[in-house]
Motif scaffolding. Structure first.
Motif, PDB file in Angstrom:
ATOM      1  N   ASN A 299      31.247  45.953  34.088  1.00  0.00           N
ATOM      2  CA  ASN A 299      29.881  45.448  34.197  1.00  0.00           C
ATOM      3  C   ASN A 299      29.831  44.025  34.747  1.00  0.00           C
ATOM      4  O   ASN A 299      30.633  43.172  34.394  1.00  0.00           O
ATOM      5  N   THR A 300      28.843  43.796  35.629  1.00  0.00           N
ATOM      6  CA  THR A 300      28.652  42.503  36.278  1.00  0.00           C
ATOM      7  C   THR A 300      27.174  42.140  36.232  1.00  0.00           C
ATOM      8  O   THR A 300      26.358  42.870  35.656  1.00  0.00           O
ATOM      9  N   ALA A 301      26.806  41.053  36.900  1.00  0.00           N
ATOM     10  CA  ALA A 301      25.399  40.670  36.998  1.00  0.00           C
ATOM     11  C   ALA A 301      24.621  41.608  37.908  1.00  0.00           C
ATOM     12  O   ALA A 301      23.391  41.568  37.938  1.00  0.00           O
ATOM     13  N   GLY A 302      25.321  42.465  38.657  1.00  0.00           N
ATOM     14  CA  GLY A 302      24.660  43.451  39.507  1.00  0.00           C
ATOM     15  C   GLY A 302      24.307  44.707  38.732  1.00  0.00           C
ATOM     16  O   GLY A 302      24.168  44.689  37.506  1.00  0.00           O
ATOM     17  N   ASP A 303      24.181  45.821  39.457  1.00  0.00           N
ATOM     18  CA  ASP A 303      23.826  47.111  38.858  1.00  0.00           C
ATOM     19  C   ASP A 303      25.010  48.062  38.924  1.00  0.00           C
ATOM     20  O   ASP A 303      25.518  48.361  40.011  1.00  0.00           O
ATOM     21  N   GLU A 304      25.445  48.541  37.757  1.00  0.00           N
ATOM     22  CA  GLU A 304      26.452  49.593  37.654  1.00  0.00           C
ATOM     23  C   GLU A 304      25.780  50.833  37.068  1.00  0.00           C
ATOM     24  O   GLU A 304      25.099  50.745  36.042  1.00  0.00           O
ATOM     25  N   PHE A 305      25.993  51.989  37.685  1.00  0.00           N
ATOM     26  CA  PHE A 305      25.307  53.204  37.240  1.00  0.00           C
ATOM     27  C   PHE A 305      26.037  54.414  37.815  1.00  0.00           C
ATOM     28  O   PHE A 305      27.103  54.283  38.427  1.00  0.00           O
ATOM     29  N   ASP A 306      25.493  55.616  37.600  1.00  0.00           N
ATOM     30  CA  ASP A 306      26.034  56.855  38.164  1.00  0.00           C
ATOM     31  C   ASP A 306      27.544  56.947  38.003  1.00  0.00           C
ATOM     32  O   ASP A 306      28.294  57.078  38.979  1.00  0.00           O
ATOM     33  N   ALA A 307      27.999  56.935  36.761  1.00  0.00           N
ATOM     34  CA  ALA A 307      29.448  56.932  36.509  1.00  0.00           C
ATOM     35  C   ALA A 307      29.947  58.283  36.028  1.00  0.00           C
ATOM     36  O   ALA A 307      29.207  59.071  35.426  1.00  0.00           O
ATOM     37  N   THR A 308      31.218  58.539  36.293  1.00  0.00           N
ATOM     38  CA  THR A 308      31.891  59.708  35.727  1.00  0.00           C
ATOM     39  C   THR A 308      33.312  59.334  35.364  1.00  0.00           C
ATOM     40  O   THR A 308      33.959  58.555  36.070  1.00  0.00           O
ATOM     41  N   TRP A 309      33.775  59.851  34.234  1.00  0.00           N
ATOM     42  CA  TRP A 309      35.165  59.655  33.850  1.00  0.00           C
ATOM     43  C   TRP A 309      36.037  60.698  34.533  1.00  0.00           C
ATOM     44  O   TRP A 309      35.619  61.835  34.752  1.00  0.00           O
ATOM     45  N   ILE A 310      37.267  60.313  34.847  1.00  0.00           N
ATOM     46  CA  ILE A 310      38.275  61.240  35.352  1.00  0.00           C
ATOM     47  C   ILE A 310      39.384  61.328  34.311  1.00  0.00           C
ATOM     48  O   ILE A 310      39.813  60.304  33.766  1.00  0.00           O
ATOM     49  N   GLU A 311      39.806  62.559  34.042  1.00  0.00           N
ATOM     50  CA  GLU A 311      40.822  62.817  33.003  1.00  0.00           C
ATOM     51  C   GLU A 311      40.451  62.128  31.692  1.00  0.00           C
ATOM     52  O   GLU A 311      41.263  61.435  31.064  1.00  0.00           O
ATOM     53  N   ASP A 312      39.181  62.352  31.319  1.00  0.00           N
ATOM     54  CA  ASP A 312      38.668  61.867  30.036  1.00  0.00           C
ATOM     55  C   ASP A 312      38.817  60.359  29.846  1.00  0.00           C
ATOM     56  O   ASP A 312      39.016  59.871  28.735  1.00  0.00           O
ATOM     57  N   GLY A 313      38.721  59.624  30.932  1.00  0.00           N
ATOM     58  CA  GLY A 313      38.643  58.174  30.817  1.00  0.00           C
ATOM     59  C   GLY A 313      39.832  57.398  31.314  1.00  0.00           C
ATOM     60  O   GLY A 313      39.816  56.161  31.265  1.00  0.00           O
ATOM     61  N   LYS A 314      40.867  58.065  31.808  1.00  0.00           N
ATOM     62  CA  LYS A 314      41.997  57.321  32.362  1.00  0.00           C
ATOM     63  C   LYS A 314      41.600  56.581  33.639  1.00  0.00           C
ATOM     64  O   LYS A 314      42.228  55.592  34.023  1.00  0.00           O
ATOM     65  N   ALA A 315      40.558  57.074  34.299  1.00  0.00           N
ATOM     66  CA  ALA A 315      39.979  56.395  35.459  1.00  0.00           C
ATOM     67  C   ALA A 315      38.479  56.606  35.423  1.00  0.00           C
ATOM     68  O   ALA A 315      37.964  57.478  34.702  1.00  0.00           O
ATOM     69  N   ILE A 316      37.762  55.800  36.193  1.00  0.00           N
ATOM     70  CA  ILE A 316      36.311  55.914  36.257  1.00  0.00           C
ATOM     71  C   ILE A 316      35.855  55.690  37.692  1.00  0.00           C
ATOM     72  O   ILE A 316      36.429  54.879  38.424  1.00  0.00           O
TER      73      ILE A 316
END
Length: 293
Positions: free
Chosen positions: A189-206
């Motif tokens: 997270n930053t001062a910008g906009d973070e959205f539309d996320a998906t985890w890969i391998e249950d969170g080892k990557a995003i």
């Protein structure tokens, strides 16, 4: 705009024997002259649900549509019966196939866009949508719900709970009755906009979407690997239509074929309309456990 040529393959369903960098999904059925955003394939691979805006036959301006697989192709596109004159968008099938998550600004919520889920029915329909509750819905807007494979953690974007600025990525846990206690996803997270996320391998990557200001700036997909505590050094995902002036959103792993993902963007070709759904290879995972929970 492009620095290198890309071999593409037009795809009509969730199986691609020779997928190159990317291919369009469901030309004329899923991807159309309208704007398609964030698609999710059911775990059995037999249905796909996506968000679309202003498509003929929709009850509202932002709706969820579904197609089913027939003879290896997506067919019979139609709006979901749970659509209303309000917004329904950002679908996500749970890994057990029991729930379809989405957001809506329908009456009875806690703020603007709220997170909901509807039971997936065997006849191809969906049950009555249920609001996910005050644990994850605030006075602002919540978008793009996604769960871990065991359903115990929920990933979403929100501007309701404070944070670094704009929309932030949060994760909540299931307490037996509801998703509660949203916390910032570490490292992104930053001062910008973070959205539309998906985890890969249950969170080892995003993989997630980022814009300095979502209302005025281009949107790029970012990839980060978990170092055991946080997602380290997020970088733009190296897709040819994910450049600094492009708009690329809505990543979602194909639950029926985890080595592939769906994203929406505006490739030069193949192209169906304003914004299309594309199938891409899931990026390699080099991260560790430890960023979810």
């Amino acid at each position: 705009m492009r620095k290198f040529a890309v071999l593409t393959l037009v795809l009509v369903c969730g199986s691609a024997a020779a997928l190159q960098e990317f291919g369009i999904e469901g030309m004329g059925v899923v991807s159309t002259p309208h704007r398609e955003v964030r698609a999710s394939v059911s775990p059995d691979g037999q249905r796909i649900v996506w968000g679309t805006s202003e498509r003929a036959g929709s009850p509202g301006s932002y709706d969820l549509w579904q197609a089913t697989k027939r003879d290896g192709r997506w067919a019979d596109p139609k709006p979901l019966a749970i659509d209303t004159a309000a917004k329904e968008f950002d679908p996500f099938f749970s890994a057990d196939g029991k729930w379809l998550y989405f957001f809506s600004d329908r009456a009875g919520g806690f703020g603007g866009d709220d997170l909901y889920r509807a039971e997936v029915l065997a006849d191809g329909g969906f049950g009555t949508p249920e609001n996910l509750g005050a644990g994850v819905n605030g006075k602002g807007n919540e978008w793009a719900p996604a769960t871990t494979n065991d359903g115990k953690h929920l990933l979403f974007a929100s501007d309701s709970f404070g944070g670094a600025g704009g929309h932030d990525l949060l994760m909540a846990h299931w307490d037996g009755k509801a998703f509660v206690d949203p916390k910032p996803v570490p490292g992104v997270n930053t001062a910008g906009d973070e959205f539309d996320a998906t985890w890969i391998e249950d969170g080892k990557a995003i993989v997630y979407a980022y814009a300095k200001d979502i209302a005025n700036d281009p949107v790029r997909l970012m990839l980060a690997q978990c170092d055991g505590k946080a997602y380290a050094d997020p970088q733009p995902w190296a897709l040819s239509f994910n450049g600094p002036q492009d708009n690329t959103y809505g990543p979602a792993v194909d639950l029926s074929k985890p080595s592939e993902m769906l994203v929406n963007g505006m490739a030069k070709a193949p192209k169906a309309g304003k914004q299309d759904i594309y199938r891409v290879r899931t990026p390699a995972v080099t991260g560790k456990d430890g960023c979810v929970g």
